[in-house]
Design a protein around this motif. Structure first.
Motif, mmCIF file in Angstrom:
data_model
loop_
_atom_site.group_PDB
_atom_site.id
_atom_site.type_symbol
_atom_site.label_atom_id
_atom_site.label_comp_id
_atom_site.label_asym_id
_atom_site.label_seq_id
_atom_site.Cartn_x
_atom_site.Cartn_y
_atom_site.Cartn_z
ATOM 1 N N LEU A 1 0.852 -1.192 0.000
ATOM 2 C CA LEU A 1 0.000 0.000 0.000
ATOM 3 C C LEU A 1 0.886 1.239 0.000
ATOM 4 C CD1 LEU A 1 -2.815 1.336 0.287
ATOM 5 C CD2 LEU A 1 -2.469 1.212 2.772
ATOM 6 N N VAL A 2 0.683 2.118 -0.987
ATOM 7 C CA VAL A 2 1.419 3.382 -1.065
ATOM 8 C C VAL A 2 0.439 4.521 -0.798
ATOM 9 C CG1 VAL A 2 2.878 4.882 -2.487
ATOM 10 C CG2 VAL A 2 3.011 2.390 -2.754
ATOM 11 N N VAL A 3 0.801 5.398 0.128
ATOM 12 C CA VAL A 3 -0.033 6.542 0.503
ATOM 13 C C VAL A 3 0.791 7.813 0.355
ATOM 14 C CG1 VAL A 3 -1.355 7.658 2.339
ATOM 15 C CG2 VAL A 3 -1.326 5.158 2.166
ATOM 16 N N MET A 4 0.163 8.882 -0.163
ATOM 17 C CA MET A 4 0.821 10.187 -0.215
ATOM 18 C C MET A 4 -0.142 11.217 0.355
ATOM 19 S SD MET A 4 3.039 11.721 -3.311
ATOM 20 C CE MET A 4 3.419 13.460 -3.517
ATOM 21 N N ALA A 5 0.264 11.854 1.474
ATOM 22 C CA ALA A 5 -0.656 12.729 2.197
ATOM 23 C C ALA A 5 0.101 13.822 2.938
ATOM 24 C CB ALA A 5 -1.468 11.909 3.204
ATOM 25 N N GLY A 6 -0.631 14.886 3.281
ATOM 26 C CA GLY A 6 -0.155 15.901 4.209
ATOM 27 C C GLY A 6 -1.097 15.953 5.397
ATOM 28 N N GLU A 7 -0.915 16.939 6.281
ATOM 29 C CA GLU A 7 -1.741 16.993 7.484
ATOM 30 C C GLU A 7 -3.068 17.709 7.282
ATOM 31 O OE1 GLU A 7 1.510 20.189 8.395
ATOM 32 O OE2 GLU A 7 1.274 18.425 7.122
ATOM 33 N N PHE A 8 -3.135 18.627 6.321
ATOM 34 C CA PHE A 8 -4.381 19.309 5.957
ATOM 35 C C PHE A 8 -4.159 19.967 4.608
ATOM 36 C CE2 PHE A 8 -2.583 22.166 9.487
ATOM 37 C CZ PHE A 8 -1.763 22.894 8.650
#
Length: 495
Positions: A389-396
């Motif tokens: 599983l690859v995820v790309m995210a920030g905090e908001f």
């Protein structure tokens, strides 16, 4: 005449030697029984190795996770969520009823105006998902990506929001996502940590609290690796200490720790034993891991491990070596999951564009776009994407209003925005080639398929075969879990 004190010391020595030998034999037996499959996963893990593989609650599709965290709050309006209406109303004020009870980090809402994006969007892949022109490489993987445009959170300042995305709550002391996964499933690697952290650019403001094990034993905390030189600081032996001397010392320490563990049952002592043994194994495995000379020239070029930095496009995102460092981290992430590491965190900062948005987002996107796309394609080509599983995210996210803080002459950035933002997932049983959720025409709030961070975490755990309600720890009289008191599985994301 017998000296009572001498006799007492002799008895103490005999008791220590007897207990130590029984302890060592017991742990050796547990390890052998575990290898033969004669102990249940939970029992074997507690007796032999806290990171030993454990059974999931039900069959999962994901086995490993690479979580790419873009600290600072990347602008969804300039990367993932095109808003023609926002562009049309550029420079006009937002209706007061929308901002009346809203807090901002820096914006003066009385004089704030809407700010359209200067980025161009186009459709990619058979699915036709729209991506910004600064992410052409990632966009080329559109058919494998599930883009969530309807994320939201309660936290609007960096550190609490980063804690929320990484630990499920916006305060200190909770285990991180990687800690929960290794606690629940263990790791398939015998000579590397189950949870590895790699950073590039400016450090995230949350620091090590983002990969802490919190109330869980320290075995489950993230281990910070460097992508060049000595992989872990102080891993190598000091001058004058050879392998034989080191091994003898470690055996003595292990016996003392095991005797203490048998007497107290303290999980932290088991963690200490495992840490010593893992550090010894890593002295040979970690240097081999970061040696990229075995990778083909084509692979290294695809990731961009020798890229030169471009500091002309904004100062944020790190120094001139950040492009190469982040690329190496992406390649190392693939090598880590190949070696059985359960969870790999990649951190890059800072995406906090209160000003200089255009130049900053071009620079930062240029750092991550090529290597992240290369990672997805490399995993897929090697047959690893289905289980990774690859995820790309920030905090908001960022506001559709331009930044107009007091003393600023020009509106060139965006403020923090927790009401609506985007992240994406790929592989590991995720249904790719889709966009989930929808925001209002100005990108102010979610109007379709809202996904809270606790829902996202519940779904992530589900992909690994873990019930987020059952993956819990008794602490302070409460059952604590990654999803806190919330969490709903987003079925539309699951293939």
């Amino acid at each position: 005449m017998i000296n009572p004190q001498s006799e007492s010391l002799n008895l103490a020595r005999r008791r220590f030697l007897m207990n130590s030998s029984c302890s060592v034999a017991g742990y050796a037996l547990a390890a052998m029984m575990q290898q033969e499959g004669l102990l249940a996963g939970e029992e074997a893990a507690s007796l032999a190795n806290p990171l030993a593989p454990k059974d999931s609650h039900f069959p999962g599709t994901a086995k490993n996770c690479i979580f790419i965290f873009l600290a600072g709050g990347p602008s969804q309006l300039d990367l993932y969520d095109p808003k023609p209406k926002l562009q049309e109303l550029n420079g006009q004020p937002l209706p007061k009823e929308l901002t009346e009870k809203v807090r901002f980090a820096f914006i003066n809402k009385e004089s704030a105006t809407l700010s359209g994006s200067s980025r161009k969007f186009k459709k990619y892949g058979e699915c036709g998902t729209e991506f910004s022109d600064v992410l052409p490489h990632i966009a080329s993987c559109a058919d494998d990506i599930a883009l969530i445009r309807s994320m939201y959170t309660e936290q609007f300042n960096h550190h609490p929001a980063q804690l929320m995305m990484n630990t499920g709550v916006g305060r200190f002391g909770r285990p991180s996502v990687g800690s929960w996964l290794t606690y629940g499933l263990g790791s398939q690697s015998n000579n590397l940590p189950g949870y590895v952290v790699l950073t590039a650019g400016r450090g995230a403001s949350g620091g090590a609290s983002l990969w802490s094990s919190g109330s869980l034993p320290s075995t489950y905390a993230g281990v910070l690796f460097r992508n060049q030189g000595e992989p872990v600081l102080n891993l190598n032996n000091p001058p004058g200490i050879n392998s034989a001397i080191q091994k003898s010392g470690l055996e003595a320490i292990k016996q003392l720790n095991q005797e203490q563990l048998q007497r107290t049952g303290d999980d932290e002592i088991a963690s200490r034993i495992a840490s010593y043994e893992l550090a010894f194994q890593m002295q040979s495995s970690a240097p081999e891991l970061i040696d990229l000379s075995s990778e083909t020239k084509e692979t290294q070029e695809a990731y961009g491990v020798h890229r030169k930095g471009n500091t002309k496009e904004g100062k944020r995102g790190g120094g001139s070596d950040t492009e190469a460092a982040f690329a190496r981290n992406c390649l190392l992430a693939r090598r880590l999951v190949e070696r059985g590491v359960r969870f790999v965190n990649l951190y890059h900062a800072s995406w906090d564009h209160h000003s200089g948005l255009d130049a900053g987002i071009q620079r930062n996107a240029g750092i991550v776009d090529q290597p992240v796309a290369a990672l997805l394609k490399d995993l897929k080509q090697r047959g690893l994407l289905d289980s990774t599983l690859v995820v790309m995210a920030g905090e908001f996210g960022r506001t559709p209003l331009g930044e107009n803080r007091t003393g600023s002459k020009a509106v060139t950035g965006r403020d923090h925005h927790p009401n609506a933002f985007s992240l994406w997932m790929a592989g590991g049983g995720v249904k790719g080639g889709q966009v989930l959720g929808k925001t209002t025409e100005l990108g102010w709030s979610v109007e379709e398929d809202p996904v809270h961070i606790n829902d996202f975490h519940a779904t992530l755990l589900h992909l690994f075969g873990l019930n987020h309600l059952k993956l819990a720890q008794k602490f302070g009289g409460l059952d604590i879990r990654l999803t806190n008191v919330g969490g709903k599985i987003v079925d539309k994301l699951i293939a």
